[in-house]
Design a protein around this motif. Structure first.
Motif, PDB file in Angstrom:
ATOM      1  N   GLU A  98       3.460   5.361  -6.425  1.00 16.05           N
ATOM      2  CA  GLU A  98       4.266   5.217  -5.212  1.00 16.05           C
ATOM      3  C   GLU A  98       4.543   3.746  -4.931  1.00 16.05           C
ATOM      4  O   GLU A  98       3.711   2.881  -5.217  1.00 16.05           O
ATOM      5  CB  GLU A  98       3.520   5.795  -4.003  1.00 16.05           C
ATOM      6  N   ILE A  99       5.715   3.503  -4.351  1.00 13.05           N
ATOM      7  CA  ILE A  99       6.069   2.161  -3.901  1.00 13.05           C
ATOM      8  C   ILE A  99       6.360   2.254  -2.417  1.00 13.05           C
ATOM      9  O   ILE A  99       7.231   3.010  -1.981  1.00 13.05           O
ATOM     10  CB  ILE A  99       7.280   1.610  -4.676  1.00 13.05           C
ATOM     11  N   ASP A 100       5.596   1.503  -1.634  1.00 18.02           N
ATOM     12  CA  ASP A 100       5.718   1.471  -0.177  1.00 18.02           C
ATOM     13  C   ASP A 100       6.564   0.244   0.162  1.00 18.02           C
ATOM     14  O   ASP A 100       6.134  -0.890  -0.059  1.00 18.02           O
ATOM     15  CB  ASP A 100       4.320   1.370   0.435  1.00 18.02           C
ATOM     16  N   LEU A 101       7.773   0.480   0.664  1.00 16.29           N
ATOM     17  CA  LEU A 101       8.735  -0.604   0.910  1.00 16.29           C
ATOM     18  C   LEU A 101       8.815  -0.959   2.389  1.00 16.29           C
ATOM     19  O   LEU A 101       8.876  -0.078   3.248  1.00 16.29           O
ATOM     20  CB  LEU A 101      10.108  -0.190   0.387  1.00 16.29           C
ATOM     21  N   HIS A 102       8.833  -2.265   2.663  1.00 15.33           N
ATOM     22  CA  HIS A 102       8.838  -2.799   4.024  1.00 15.33           C
ATOM     23  C   HIS A 102      10.016  -3.757   4.173  1.00 15.33           C
ATOM     24  O   HIS A 102       9.983  -4.869   3.643  1.00 15.33           O
ATOM     25  CB  HIS A 102       7.531  -3.541   4.293  1.00 15.33           C
ATOM     26  N   PRO A 103      11.078  -3.348   4.890  1.00 14.12           N
ATOM     27  CA  PRO A 103      12.255  -4.216   5.057  1.00 14.12           C
ATOM     28  C   PRO A 103      11.980  -5.396   5.992  1.00 14.12           C
ATOM     29  O   PRO A 103      11.390  -5.231   7.062  1.00 14.12           O
ATOM     30  CB  PRO A 103      13.304  -3.297   5.676  1.00 14.12           C
ATOM     31  N   LEU A 104      12.431  -6.582   5.590  1.00 14.13           N
ATOM     32  CA  LEU A 104      12.267  -7.790   6.402  1.00 14.13           C
ATOM     33  C   LEU A 104      13.624  -8.394   6.740  1.00 14.13           C
ATOM     34  O   LEU A 104      14.542  -8.378   5.925  1.00 14.13           O
ATOM     35  CB  LEU A 104      11.459  -8.851   5.644  1.00 14.13           C
TER      36      LEU A 104
END
Length: 178
Positions: A98-104
């Motif tokens: 899994e890849i947990d993506l966090h937009p900045l």
């Protein structure tokens, strides 16, 4: 492989290997996107060694680059399995990682802000928190030890979190909550 409960059901997740992390980073670099590693792989990058197994890869990305990030990962077989935007979302591979993506949202000074579930309290990233570390022999962008410690607050830590913070205290002399 690990079995973990998730919203009343049990899911089986294969751990994410170092080679898979480096492959994902190369794929995203080839797509022209900028990502920064956080979470457990970010701790290991700071330490310069793999200290434990990781079930996922936490990546911070430039919000405006999100379509390119998602398209690149989808081309490698990942599909979205959780949507908690604007805070985060998860893409999973059929084989398990899994890849947990966090937009900045980045400011001109290099600092960034990430939405939180409490709109009055966004996550703040000072420009100085974006540093480099190593995974294997590859230099990668990651968040600093101090930033890692900030994100390990406000929840009951798992054993891996306690061990990660201990390692960061020992190597960098920072203060942590646990």
């Amino acid at each position: 492989m690990t079995v973990r409960p998730d919203a009343g059901r049990t899911t089986v997740t294969r751990m994410m290997s170092r080679d898979e992390v480096l492959s994902v980073l190369a794929l995203l670099r080839a797509a022209g996107t900028d990502v920064v590693i956080a979470g457990g792989w970010g701790v290991d990058a700071l330490l310069g060694e793999e200290t434990r197994e990781h079930r996922d890869l936490d990546l911070l990305h430039v919000r405006e680059q999100e379509p390119a990030v998602v398209a690149a990962l989808e081309s490698a077989g990942y599909t979205e399995t959780l949507d908690r935007r604007p805070v985060r979302f998860v893409l999973s591979h059929p084989s398990g990682p899994e890849i947990d993506l966090h937009p900045l949202e980045f400011a001109a000074d290099g600092s960034a802000v990430q939405s939180s579930f409490d709109p009055a309290e966004p996550f703040r990233y000072p420009a100085a928190c974006f540093v480099t570390g190593t995974i294997g022999t590859t230099t990668v962008r990651c968040v600093s030890a101090e930033q890692q410690a900030l994100f390990h607050q406000g929840y009951e830590p798992a054993g891996r979190d306690v061990a990660d913070m201990r390692r960061l205290r020992e190597k960098f002399g920072i203060e942590t909550r646990f």
